[in-house]
Design a protein around this motif. Structure first.
Motif, PDB file in Angstrom:
ATOM      1  N   SER A   1       1.942   9.232  13.244  1.00  0.00           N
ATOM      2  CA  SER A   1       2.904   8.535  12.386  1.00  0.00           C
ATOM      3  C   SER A   1       2.253   8.104  11.076  1.00  0.00           C
ATOM      4  N   ILE A   2       1.017   7.590  11.153  1.00  0.00           N
ATOM      5  CA  ILE A   2       0.293   7.172   9.949  1.00  0.00           C
ATOM      6  C   ILE A   2       0.019   8.379   9.045  1.00  0.00           C
ATOM      7  N   LYS A   3      -0.338   9.493   9.670  1.00  0.00           N
ATOM      8  CA  LYS A   3      -0.564  10.719   8.909  1.00  0.00           C
ATOM      9  C   LYS A   3       0.691  11.137   8.160  1.00  0.00           C
ATOM     10  N   ALA A   4       1.812  11.060   8.850  1.00  0.00           N
ATOM     11  CA  ALA A   4       3.080  11.472   8.241  1.00  0.00           C
ATOM     12  C   ALA A   4       3.420  10.615   7.019  1.00  0.00           C
ATOM     13  N   LYS A   5       2.951   9.369   7.016  1.00  0.00           N
ATOM     14  CA  LYS A   5       3.194   8.476   5.879  1.00  0.00           C
ATOM     15  C   LYS A   5       2.179   8.692   4.762  1.00  0.00           C
ATOM     16  N   GLY A   6       1.153   9.508   5.038  1.00  0.00           N
ATOM     17  CA  GLY A   6       0.106   9.735   4.049  1.00  0.00           C
ATOM     18  C   GLY A   6      -0.856   8.582   3.921  1.00  0.00           C
TER      19      GLY A   6
ATOM     20  N   LEU B   1       0.823  -1.208   0.000  1.00  0.00           N
ATOM     21  CA  LEU B   1       0.000   0.000   0.000  1.00  0.00           C
ATOM     22  C   LEU B   1       0.857   1.257   0.000  1.00  0.00           C
ATOM     23  N   MET B   2       1.942   1.215   0.744  1.00  0.00           N
ATOM     24  CA  MET B   2       2.833   2.372   0.803  1.00  0.00           C
ATOM     25  C   MET B   2       3.399   2.703  -0.572  1.00  0.00           C
ATOM     26  N   LYS B   3       3.554   1.688  -1.400  1.00  0.00           N
ATOM     27  CA  LYS B   3       4.101   1.899  -2.744  1.00  0.00           C
ATOM     28  C   LYS B   3       3.031   2.371  -3.732  1.00  0.00           C
ATOM     29  N   SER B   4       1.763   2.283  -3.322  1.00  0.00           N
ATOM     30  CA  SER B   4       0.667   2.694  -4.218  1.00  0.00           C
ATOM     31  C   SER B   4      -0.239   3.701  -3.526  1.00  0.00           C
ATOM     32  N   LYS B   5       0.363   4.763  -2.981  1.00  0.00           N
ATOM     33  CA  LYS B   5      -0.403   5.773  -2.246  1.00  0.00           C
ATOM     34  C   LYS B   5      -1.493   6.401  -3.108  1.00  0.00           C
ATOM     35  N   LYS B   6      -1.199   6.563  -4.407  1.00  0.00           N
ATOM     36  CA  LYS B   6      -2.183   7.192  -5.286  1.00  0.00           C
ATOM     37  C   LYS B   6      -3.447   6.343  -5.384  1.00  0.00           C
ATOM     38  N   SER B   7      -3.264   5.049  -5.509  1.00  0.00           N
ATOM     39  CA  SER B   7      -4.419   4.143  -5.555  1.00  0.00           C
ATOM     40  C   SER B   7      -5.173   4.173  -4.231  1.00  0.00           C
ATOM     41  N   PHE B   8      -4.428   4.234  -3.145  1.00  0.00           N
ATOM     42  CA  PHE B   8      -5.032   4.316  -1.811  1.00  0.00           C
ATOM     43  C   PHE B   8      -5.904   5.560  -1.711  1.00  0.00           C
ATOM     44  N   ALA B   9      -5.376   6.702  -2.188  1.00  0.00           N
ATOM     45  CA  ALA B   9      -6.119   7.959  -2.131  1.00  0.00           C
ATOM     46  C   ALA B   9      -7.307   7.943  -3.083  1.00  0.00           C
ATOM     47  N   LYS B  10      -7.116   7.335  -4.247  1.00  0.00           N
ATOM     48  CA  LYS B  10      -8.195   7.292  -5.228  1.00  0.00           C
ATOM     49  C   LYS B  10      -9.375   6.480  -4.714  1.00  0.00           C
ATOM     50  N   ASP B  11      -9.103   5.326  -4.148  1.00  0.00           N
ATOM     51  CA  ASP B  11     -10.177   4.478  -3.634  1.00  0.00           C
ATOM     52  C   ASP B  11     -10.874   5.106  -2.436  1.00  0.00           C
ATOM     53  N   ASP B  12     -10.272   6.161  -1.890  1.00  0.00           N
ATOM     54  CA  ASP B  12     -10.885   6.867  -0.773  1.00  0.00           C
ATOM     55  C   ASP B  12     -12.053   7.736  -1.244  1.00  0.00           C
TER      56      ASP B  12
ATOM     57  N   GLY C   1      -6.355 -10.148   8.171  1.00  0.00           N
ATOM     58  CA  GLY C   1      -6.267 -10.804   6.874  1.00  0.00           C
ATOM     59  C   GLY C   1      -7.584 -10.739   6.119  1.00  0.00           C
ATOM     60  N   ASP C   2      -8.673 -11.022   6.826  1.00  0.00           N
ATOM     61  CA  ASP C   2      -9.989 -10.970   6.195  1.00  0.00           C
ATOM     62  C   ASP C   2     -10.368  -9.544   5.820  1.00  0.00           C
ATOM     63  N   LEU C   3     -10.050  -8.587   6.692  1.00  0.00           N
ATOM     64  CA  LEU C   3     -10.370  -7.187   6.393  1.00  0.00           C
ATOM     65  C   LEU C   3      -9.627  -6.706   5.155  1.00  0.00           C
ATOM     66  N   GLN C   4      -8.369  -7.060   5.040  1.00  0.00           N
ATOM     67  CA  GLN C   4      -7.584  -6.598   3.896  1.00  0.00           C
ATOM     68  C   GLN C   4      -7.996  -7.299   2.594  1.00  0.00           C
ATOM     69  N   SER C   5      -8.649  -8.452   2.733  1.00  0.00           N
ATOM     70  CA  SER C   5      -9.105  -9.135   1.520  1.00  0.00           C
ATOM     71  C   SER C   5     -10.404  -8.543   0.993  1.00  0.00           C
ATOM     72  N   ILE C   6     -11.241  -8.020   1.867  1.00  0.00           N
ATOM     73  CA  ILE C   6     -12.553  -7.526   1.433  1.00  0.00           C
ATOM     74  C   ILE C   6     -12.527  -6.056   1.046  1.00  0.00           C
ATOM     75  N   PHE C   7     -11.699  -5.246   1.711  1.00  0.00           N
ATOM     76  CA  PHE C   7     -11.621  -3.826   1.370  1.00  0.00           C
ATOM     77  C   PHE C   7     -10.588  -3.621   0.267  1.00  0.00           C
ATOM     78  N   GLY C   8     -10.879  -2.651  -0.599  1.00  0.00           N
ATOM     79  CA  GLY C   8      -9.975  -2.382  -1.704  1.00  0.00           C
ATOM     80  C   GLY C   8      -8.572  -2.108  -1.238  1.00  0.00           C
ATOM     81  N   HIS C   9      -8.450  -1.209  -0.281  1.00  0.00           N
ATOM     82  CA  HIS C   9      -7.164  -0.916   0.340  1.00  0.00           C
ATOM     83  C   HIS C   9      -7.395  -0.736   1.837  1.00  0.00           C
ATOM     84  N   ALA C  10      -6.771  -1.553   2.631  1.00  0.00           N
ATOM     85  CA  ALA C  10      -6.901  -1.444   4.090  1.00  0.00           C
ATOM     86  C   ALA C  10      -5.509  -1.378   4.705  1.00  0.00           C
ATOM     87  N   TYR C  11      -5.153  -0.206   5.199  1.00  0.00           N
ATOM     88  CA  TYR C  11      -3.876  -0.049   5.906  1.00  0.00           C
ATOM     89  C   TYR C  11      -4.139  -0.348   7.382  1.00  0.00           C
ATOM     90  N   VAL C  12      -3.488  -1.366   7.901  1.00  0.00           N
ATOM     91  CA  VAL C  12      -3.749  -1.835   9.263  1.00  0.00           C
ATOM     92  C   VAL C  12      -2.530  -1.609  10.140  1.00  0.00           C
TER      93      VAL C  12
END
Length: 645
Positions: free
Chosen positions: A531-536, A437-448, A503-514
């Motif tokens: 810290s999570i905010k700082a990582k975007g 997910l960290m490598k695909s921040k744009k996709s993470f933001a888009k799915d938001d 594991g189940d949460l990350q499989s059902i949601f498009g992008h789930a940062y846990v």
């Protein structure tokens, strides 16, 4: 918790005219031990009860140094060997018996707690257990995961270390500093440095165990009491202070006690205030209270003298010793969440009964043994049935303890069961997924920027691919719910319950940062969120699962909401933890916030899961694979339902 007076029982029964023994001190001991016990039983009701420990430390400092200085003034030798012998026979028997009985119970009935048993017992016997806790133990404020029945003994080690050095400290003060003003300045200076060192380490984000259990970071309470003994010696206090003087002393005592009790009810153990001067301020209030009690011109010695305080004060050492084992073992047997006050009352009764037995059969019989009467004691043992039975039981328990120590693993870590192994596996999977997910921040933001899928199920089903159809079947979700979840980004923050189901949460949601961790508590969340905010990686929808490991306070909720900031939806999963008394209170706080705050929603895991015992592992708290499916189904449906409204 330790009675530092060396007076006889007769002298202890009343306030002597020359003030050699202050019965009001038992009142202060009572306030201390009641605070500690209520904190361990009902932390949410008395969040500052842990501050009872500085009361004990300050009392030890005052009483010991005061007695040494009186001996010196009277031209008597400090008699260091005799001091050590008195301390040994007063403190060691009850400690050894408590260790033996607790270790025996663990050996017979609580094998999961056997880790590091040899190190625990050995370090307690030589009064270095606080250092053992720093390296191997858990946080004092961690109330759930593998709670050790020995954790509270750290403070006895600090007191024991003080007793070892106290005679030499007294000699240093007398021989080197000589003048009381210099003695006082030295002790006060070191105590201030100790408090500053605590603040410095805390601000550097040092291990909380290092700060809380460290001798150097807790020394200020003892030294403040010792400093009081320099400028406020009990044998130099004038009882003839006049009406105004008496009134002033009484008012000062009233204000000090009021502030002590106020901090009991308002100060939370995880607040920064405690480590940035809060405990030092509390210790100062305690020292002022001691000064008022021992002054013959005030009424506080008399006011704090009554049969109840006297009874509890004399047994405070035993009460302190046995309270934690009783609380831990009782909680392992009884589900206390639905009747916390009733179960707390039962636990208190058990603690008092055991303490009374310890006082009568162990502490009192052995407190007066010396080289002269020890042979007589051993001879009497043959004819005294009560003492004979006590000795036989202790010997039997000692044998069981030895067996336990031989069998116990060196590591304090509990051997992993099926639940632990699944959580450990989940943690590795989460790390890998988070890295992607960290490598695909744009996709993470888009799915938001998803939209709730409004198609009917028949139309939605046609849009599902094979993988999504499998997800719909596995989690018993409608096709539209699956399509919506697959377009959502969420950030999930929580403890081992979340980690177990991640594991189940990350499989059902498009992008789930846990971001989940075993034993995590709510007070830790604001720093994690920053810290999570700082990582975007803080999504529009934030899932919180905290409240399993300790009580939850409104301040903690406020801090978490503030850290998340505006423009976010917060979904907080309530808790099912039937073995802990804070379950209902945690759930009530979450429900109240959901009712009064916009964009704050409670996901009611408690009401759903309590009907499904088959969803849980052996601890009845962490979901098994079937429970994880139920948890994930609830999360998805609840979030989509709340977002539609």
């Amino acid at each position: 918790m330790q009675n530092d007076s060396e007076m006889t029982d007769k002298q202890q029964s009343s306030v002597s005219t020359n003030q050699e023994y202050f019965t009001g001190i038992n009142g202060l001991r009572t306030i201390a031990v009641v605070g500690v016990i209520l904190y361990h039983l009902m932390a949410s009701a008395l969040p500052g009860g842990f501050l009872g420990v500085p009361i004990f430390l300050a009392l030890s400092g005052y009483l010991v140094i005061n007695s040494f200085l009186k001996l010196n003034e009277n031209g008597l030798n400090l008699d260091i060997s005799n001091f050590y012998w008195r301390r040994l026979r007063r403190l060691y028997p009850a400690l050894v018996v408590m260790l033996i009985f607790t270790a025996s119970y663990i050996t017979l009935f609580a094998h999961k707690l056997m880790g590091g048993l040899r190190g625990i017992i050995g370090s307690n016997l030589i009064y270095v257990y606080n250092f053992f806790e720093i390296k191997h133990g858990q946080s004092y404020f961690e109330k759930f995961n593998g709670l050790s029945p020995f954790t509270h003994l750290w403070t006895l080690s600090i007191e024991g270390q003080f007793y070892i050095v106290a005679p030499f400290l007294a000699l240093l003060l007398i021989k080197v500093f000589k003048k009381r003003s210099r003695m006082f300045a030295f002790l006060l200076g070191i105590s201030i440095l100790s408090a500053l060192w605590m603040a410095i380490l805390f601000d550097q984000h040092a291990n909380i165990n290092r700060i809380y259990y460290g001798t150097d970071t807790r020394l200020f309470s003892i030294l403040l009491g010792s400093a009081l003994a320099i400028i406020w010696p009990s044998n130099h206090l004038n009882p003839n202070v006049g009406k105004n003087g008496k009134r002033l002393l009484n008012i000062i005592g009233f204000i000090s006690l009021l502030l002590i009790l106020l901090m009991y009810f308002t100060v939370n153990g995880t607040r920064h205030f405690n480590y940035n001067g809060g405990m030092f301020i509390f210790s100062l209030l305690v020292v002022v209270m001691i000064a008022v009690i021992v002054h013959p011109g005030s009424n506080w010695n008399r006011w704090l003298t009554n049969p109840i305080f006297d009874w509890i004060g004399k047994r405070s050492y035993g009460i302190y010793l046995y309270q934690f084992p009783v609380i831990v073992f009782y909680g392992r047997i009884v589900n206390i969440a639905n009747h916390p006050w009733f179960n707390s009352l039962i636990e208190i009764i058990i603690i008092l009964l055991i303490s009374e037995l310890s006082y009568r059969f162990v502490e009192q019989p052995l407190a007066h043994i010396n080289s002269v009467n020890i042979k007589q004691y051993l001879d009497d043992l043959k004819h005294n049935l009560k003492h004979l039975i006590t000795s036989a039981v202790v010997i039997l328990m000692a044998i069981i303890t030895l067996i336990g120590c031989v069998k116990a693993p060196t590591s304090t870590k509990i051997a992993a069961n099926a639940i632990d192994k699944h959580i450990q596996k989940s943690a590795k999977t989460v790390d890998k997924n988070n890295e992607k997910l960290m490598k695909s921040k744009k996709s993470f933001a888009k799915d938001d920027t998803y939209k709730i899928h409004q198609d009917g199920n028949a139309t939605a089903y046609k849009k599902l691919n094979k993988q999504q159809k499998n997800l719909a079947k596995k989690f018993n979700l409608s096709p539209s719910d699956v399509l919506t979840a697959q377009k959502m980004s969420i950030t999930a923050i929580g403890d081992s319950i979340l980690l177990d189901t991640s594991g189940d949460l990350q499989s059902i949601f498009g992008h789930a940062y846990v971001d989940a961790k075993v034993s995590r508590q709510a007070y830790q969340a604001p720093d994690i969120i920053k810290s999570i905010k700082a990582k975007g990686m803080l999504a529009h929808n934030v899932l919180i699962n905290l409240g399993t490991n300790s009580p939850l306070t409104q301040d903690q909720v406020n801090n978490i909401i503030k850290a998340i900031g505006s423009g976010h939806n917060i979904f907080w999963v309530n808790t099912l933890v039937p073995t802990q008394n804070w379950q209902n209170e945690v759930n009530n706080i979450i429900a109240k916030n959901a009712k009064k705050r916009k964009h704050f929603y409670m996901i009611d895991w408690y009401s759903l899961s309590k009907k499904h015992n088959e969803w849980f592992g052996s601890d009845q708290i962490h979901p098994n694979p079937q429970g994880s499916v139920g948890y994930t189904n609830l999360i998805v449906k609840s979030m989509i339902k709340d977002l539609k409204n």
